[in-house]
Scaffold this motif. Structure first.
Motif, mmCIF file in Angstrom:
data_model
loop_
_atom_site.group_PDB
_atom_site.id
_atom_site.type_symbol
_atom_site.label_atom_id
_atom_site.label_comp_id
_atom_site.label_asym_id
_atom_site.label_seq_id
_atom_site.Cartn_x
_atom_site.Cartn_y
_atom_site.Cartn_z
ATOM 1 N N LEU A 4 0.864 -1.173 0.000
ATOM 2 C CA LEU A 4 0.000 0.000 0.000
ATOM 3 C C LEU A 4 0.901 1.223 0.000
ATOM 4 C CD1 LEU A 4 -2.593 -1.180 2.659
ATOM 5 C CD2 LEU A 4 -3.025 -0.852 0.223
ATOM 6 N N ILE A 5 0.859 1.963 -1.088
ATOM 7 C CA ILE A 5 1.752 3.117 -1.244
ATOM 8 C C ILE A 5 0.928 4.373 -1.472
ATOM 9 C CG2 ILE A 5 3.524 4.182 -2.702
ATOM 10 C CD1 ILE A 5 4.609 1.391 -3.256
ATOM 11 N N LYS A 42 0.321 9.055 -12.266
ATOM 12 C CA LYS A 42 -1.059 8.573 -12.186
ATOM 13 C C LYS A 42 -1.229 7.190 -12.814
ATOM 14 C CE LYS A 42 -2.619 11.257 -16.216
ATOM 15 N NZ LYS A 42 -3.429 12.441 -16.612
ATOM 16 N N ILE A 43 -0.336 6.819 -13.722
ATOM 17 C CA ILE A 43 -0.464 5.506 -14.357
ATOM 18 C C ILE A 43 -0.133 4.373 -13.384
ATOM 19 C CG2 ILE A 43 0.102 6.488 -16.618
ATOM 20 C CD1 ILE A 43 2.813 5.101 -16.449
ATOM 21 N N LEU A 44 0.495 4.693 -12.263
ATOM 22 C CA LEU A 44 0.840 3.663 -11.285
ATOM 23 C C LEU A 44 -0.375 3.162 -10.517
ATOM 24 C CD1 LEU A 44 4.098 5.245 -9.809
ATOM 25 C CD2 LEU A 44 3.961 3.272 -11.349
ATOM 26 N N ASN A 110 11.002 3.132 -12.556
ATOM 27 C CA ASN A 110 11.693 1.964 -11.998
ATOM 28 C C ASN A 110 11.969 2.144 -10.511
ATOM 29 O OD1 ASN A 110 11.791 0.400 -14.333
ATOM 30 N ND2 ASN A 110 13.728 1.313 -15.009
ATOM 31 N N LEU A 111 11.940 3.381 -10.052
ATOM 32 C CA LEU A 111 12.065 3.651 -8.619
ATOM 33 C C LEU A 111 11.036 2.846 -7.837
ATOM 34 C CD1 LEU A 111 13.111 5.506 -6.237
ATOM 35 C CD2 LEU A 111 11.295 7.089 -6.890
ATOM 36 N N PHE A 112 9.805 2.820 -8.325
ATOM 37 C CA PHE A 112 8.731 2.102 -7.641
ATOM 38 C C PHE A 112 8.895 0.591 -7.803
ATOM 39 C CE2 PHE A 112 7.185 6.356 -8.022
ATOM 40 C CZ PHE A 112 6.447 6.554 -6.864
#
Length: 199
Positions: A4-5, A42-44, A110-112
């Motif tokens: 949960l981010i 927002k695409i995440l 890629n950080l996420f």
């Protein structure tokens, strides 16, 4: 997505090196920094919350939750993070908060992925090391660190991000840039001109 981010965009700085302009609304090819950042994030599919201390009405059009510093006095980035965390202080879930600055309008997602791929998150903070350079403004923080952060900010005028990370326990996330503008902080006019000419 297993974690949960909450994406925490910090816009509350003074911008003294940019003649106190609100850097969220500097433009690159007719898009503001905040718009460029939101378009990528927002695409995440994660919740996005914006920490705002000035020009609150300008952010309303984006449709995201906004929150001002709960502890007044311009106590730095950790105060913005604290304000967003405070919305979840009663939760029983292990929420992580991704800290990002508004003055770095291009990031590498890629950080996420790197954060998500940590199999067991046994630290309270994960700090980016981008091309070998420590970059604490791109980081992840557990809700478990909220109470300590609350105490520290109420007792101090400000607090260094890395000092707090060391106190709660952290590890580095190693990230490589794919181009020179990723994670590039625009701190002054010279940086802004470089960014515009390179974008």
């Amino acid at each position: 997505m297993s974690d949960l981010i909450v994406i925490s965009i910090l816009t509350g700085g003074k911008s003294s090196r940019m003649n106190f302009q609100n850097k969220s609304f500097l433009k690159i090819h007719n898009k503001t920094f905040i718009e460029l950042l939101l378009d990528q994030l927002k695409i995440l599919g994660y919740e996005i919350i914006i920490n705002v201390n000035d020009d609150e009405e300008k952010y309303l059009k984006f449709g995201y939750k906004i929150v001002a510093d709960k502890i007044k006095g311009r106590k730095g980035p950790l105060a913005g993070l604290h304000s967003i965390m405070s919305l979840y202080k009663q939760t029983k879930k292990n929420i992580w908060f991704a800290m990002l600055p508004t003055d770095a309008p291009l990031i590498n997602l890629n950080l996420f992925k790197e954060f998500e791929n940590i199999p067991t998150k046994n630290k309270n903070s994960y700090i980016s090391k981008i091309d070998g350079k420590t970059e604490p403004m791109f980081s992840f923080w557990s809700i478990n660190s909220f109470e300590k952060l609350d105490r520290i900010l109420n007792l101090n005028d400000g607090y260094k991000i890395m000092k707090f990370a060391e106190e709660i326990g952290f590890e580095f996330l190693n990230i490589e840039k794919e181009n020179k503008l990723e994670f590039f902080n625009i701190n002054d006019i010279e940086d802004y001109n470089f960014f515009k000419s390179s974008y």
